[in-house]
Every structure is written in C-alpha cells, then in structure tokens.
Design a protein around this motif. Structure first.
Motif, short mmCIF file in Angstrom:
data_model
loop_
_atom_site.label_atom_id
_atom_site.label_comp_id
_atom_site.label_asym_id
_atom_site.label_seq_id
_atom_site.Cartn_x
_atom_site.Cartn_y
_atom_site.Cartn_z
N HIS A 54 4.76 -9.41 -0.73
CA HIS A 54 5.65 -8.45 -1.39
C HIS A 54 6.91 -9.15 -1.90
N TYR A 102 3.05 -1.70 -10.45
CA TYR A 102 1.86 -1.35 -9.68
C TYR A 102 1.63 -2.33 -8.53
N CYS A 105 3.93 -1.13 -5.87
CA CYS A 105 3.48 0.16 -5.34
C CYS A 105 2.36 -0.03 -4.33
N THR A 106 1.34 -0.79 -4.70
CA THR A 106 0.25 -1.03 -3.76
C THR A 106 0.74 -1.81 -2.55
N ILE A 109 2.30 0.54 -0.07
CA ILE A 109 1.24 1.33 0.58
C ILE A 109 0.58 0.51 1.68
N PHE A 110 0.25 -0.75 1.38
CA PHE A 110 -0.36 -1.62 2.38
C PHE A 110 0.55 -1.79 3.59
N TYR A 142 -4.18 -7.99 -1.72
CA TYR A 142 -2.85 -7.61 -2.20
C TYR A 142 -2.75 -7.72 -3.72
N THR A 145 -6.09 -5.65 -6.03
CA THR A 145 -6.01 -4.18 -6.13
C THR A 145 -5.11 -3.72 -7.29
N PRO A 146 -3.84 -4.19 -7.38
CA PRO A 146 -3.02 -3.73 -8.50
C PRO A 146 -3.47 -4.28 -9.84
N LEU A 149 -6.06 -1.96 -11.06
CA LEU A 149 -5.38 -0.73 -11.46
C LEU A 149 -4.68 -0.90 -12.81
N VAL A 186 1.15 6.89 -10.34
CA VAL A 186 1.02 5.82 -9.35
C VAL A 186 2.19 5.85 -8.37
N THR A 190 2.09 6.64 -4.41
CA THR A 190 2.70 5.71 -3.45
C THR A 190 3.61 6.44 -2.48
#
Length: 328
Positions: A54, A102, A105-106, A109-110, A142, A145-146, A149, A186, A190
């Motif tokens: 992140h 995005y 955002c993911t 969430i993770f 990580y 996924t985005p 998307l 999105v 989130t």
C-alpha cells in the motif's frame, strides 16, 4: 474560455506543499520497513506485507501524477509529451487518476478484511491461509486485482492535449461520465465493505474485551491505524459524489472547479498514511527513530526477532558508513 471554467490553482499549491513534506518522510518509512522485514519476523507478516504494498502504491500514485501532470510545466517535458502524446502519454495522464485510485481502494479492502479475520476468526482455516501466504502471492493479488478492475479505464486511448500552451486533456463526455460513475461505485464499495468489516470487528472486541490476549490487543492497535486511513476514503467518496452529481447535471462550472481540487484530494488520500503509521504504530516509530539515529537499543526493542542482532547491527553499520562518506 470563461475564467469561471478555469480550475483553481490553490489546490495545486496545497498539493506541492504536502508533497515537499510527505514524500521524503514516506520514502524513509518504506526504507525502514524494508530493513525491519529483513530482521524481524513480525514485519514479514501478511499485514506488513500488505501495508508495504500500500505504501508503494501511494508512492507510485504520487510520483506518477507528478511526472505526468505538474512536470508538464517544464518546457522541454511539455514539448516531449505534446509531440509523443499518441504513444499513450495523453491517455496515461488521464487514466492514471483512476488506476491508482483503484489500487488504493482494493488495498484498503485487503487490509480491513485481514484485520477482521486475524482478530475475530484467528483459528479459521481461511485466516491461517492468509497469514501463511507467501509474499509473492500477496504481491500478485494486491496488484493484479486492481489492474483487472482498471481494464475498463486503461483500454481508452482517445485522448488529446488541447494545445502545447495549456496541455489540458480533451476527452469525450461519455468517457468522463462513465469513469466518474465507476470511480464513485468503487469508492462506495470500498467504504461499505471496509465499514462492515470494522463494524463486525469492533462488535467482537467490545463483546470479548476481557478475554483478548496480549497478541490480539496488539492486532487491535494495528486495526486503528487502518481505520484512520479508511476515513480518508470517505472524504474521497464525498468528492466523487459531488463530481458525479455535477457531471450528470452537466454543470460545467463546479466540475472544472473540482478538477482543480483533485491534486489536493489525491494527495490527502496518500499522504495521510505515513502519519497514521508514525502516530498509531509506536513500535515501528521507535525502530524508525533508532535506525535514523543509529540507536541499536531502540531498533532491537521488544518482540521476536530472526537473527535480529546481527542484521540490525549490519544495517546500522551501513547507515553510519554512508553518513561518514557523505560528511567527508
């Protein structure tokens, strides 16, 4: 063009000020985290692996935005971007806004789901798999996924700079409206998913506060670090809600004004993280200060280490040698 449709410049100035303070600090935190991951088992955990990704995503977002947008003020770069805009440069300048959004955002969430699993369901089979996941698997999940998307956004290439003087992006209203609605969806998802995870988490903590072990209490403290970061996404949710409303009603004045505020909002979303880490993760902060000041005792601190004495001492020696070489 009417001056009322010109984006305000003060949002950019605030963003530049935030970057001057936060970018070096963020880089220092990432370097420290990498050093500690080589010395302490706790910093190799799934939580810190996600947190590191992140942090890297935040740096990628900020540096990518600076290289593609503010850097256009430099005449040589502006000329280069304008001449080669068809080679995805103009498209990247627009698409990076949504792609980096995005990713973050993911990421939140993770982090939120990982906090929920570890604290409320520590013995569940899924939690065990998450906690024992290899670092390369965490990195792949990580980032892939985005990226999947964002295919809807990244496939768009029909963008042009309006001229070499202003270098504003020309995009169709259909693309702008679609991406604004998608971004709102999105960010909303989130906030909803992360809020549900934290709602269930804090209900569990409140119900079982007297039964929590010392290790679980430590995990709860880390959850507060992510929670403050989540609050920044609610601010972005409000931003995109207003932007979507003005775009749908074709109210161009506020749309242009909010575009000028985007750098500040984007910077806030990323630059709040290093301060969350420093203020809410005291153990990490002590170790960071120890690395910077070459204080071995602070770096060692408490907790289980893996060959930490040797590795930390080697790190400190390298830092001290670098400092001396610079001084000479």
């Amino acid at each position: 063009m009417n001056n009322s449709l010109e984006p305000p410049q003060w949002g950019f100035y605030v963003y530049y000020g935030m970057s001057i303070v936060s970018l070096p600090l963020y880089l220092l935190i990432i370097v420290c985290l990498l050093c500690l991951r080589g010395a302490y088992a706790v910093y190799k955990s799934t939580f810190y692996s996600l947190l590191l990704q992140h942090c890297i995503a935040d740096m990628f977002s900020m540096l990518g935005y600076i290289l593609l947008s503010p850097a256009r003020a430099i005449p040589q770069i502006r000329q280069f971007y304008f001449e080669y805009q068809d080679y995805y440069i103009a498209a990247a300048t627009y698409n990076i806004i949504y792609y980096t959004l995005y990713i973050r955002c993911t990421g939140i969430i993770f982090l939120s789901l990982q906090r929920y699993l570890v604290i409320t369901l520590p013995h569940w089979s899924l939690t065990t798999k998450v906690q024992k996941a290899a670092n390369w698997k965490i990195i792949l999940v990580y980032w892939i996924t985005p990226t999947l998307l964002s295919i809807v956004v990244l496939k768009d290439t029909d963008f042009k700079f309006d001229g070499i003087e202003k270098m504003a992006i020309n995009a169709s209203k259909e693309i702008i409206q679609r991406n604004t609605v998608m971004a709102l969806s999105v960010v909303s998802t989130t906030c909803i998913v992360s809020s549900l995870a934290y709602g269930a988490l804090f209900y569990f903590v409140r119900k079982n506060s007297s039964k929590l072990s010392k290790s679980l209490r430590r995990e709860v403290h880390l959850a507060f670090q992510v929670l403050v970061l989540l609050l920044a996404f609610f601010a972005i949710l409000v931003f995109y809600a207003f932007l979507n409303y003005f775009a749908q009603t074709r109210n161009d004045g506020p749309v242009f004004y909010m575009r000028g505020l985007y750098p500040m909002a984007n910077g806030f979303l990323s630059y709040i993280n290093p301060f969350c880490i420093l203020c809410l993760n005291q153990d990490f902060t002590r170790k960071l200060i120890g690395l910077v000041t070459c204080n071995v005792n602070e770096v060692r601190g408490s907790g289980k280490a893996t060959n930490s004495n040797k590795k930390v001492n080697v790190t400190l020696v390298q830092i001290e040698e670098t400092r001396r070489s610079v001084a000479n």
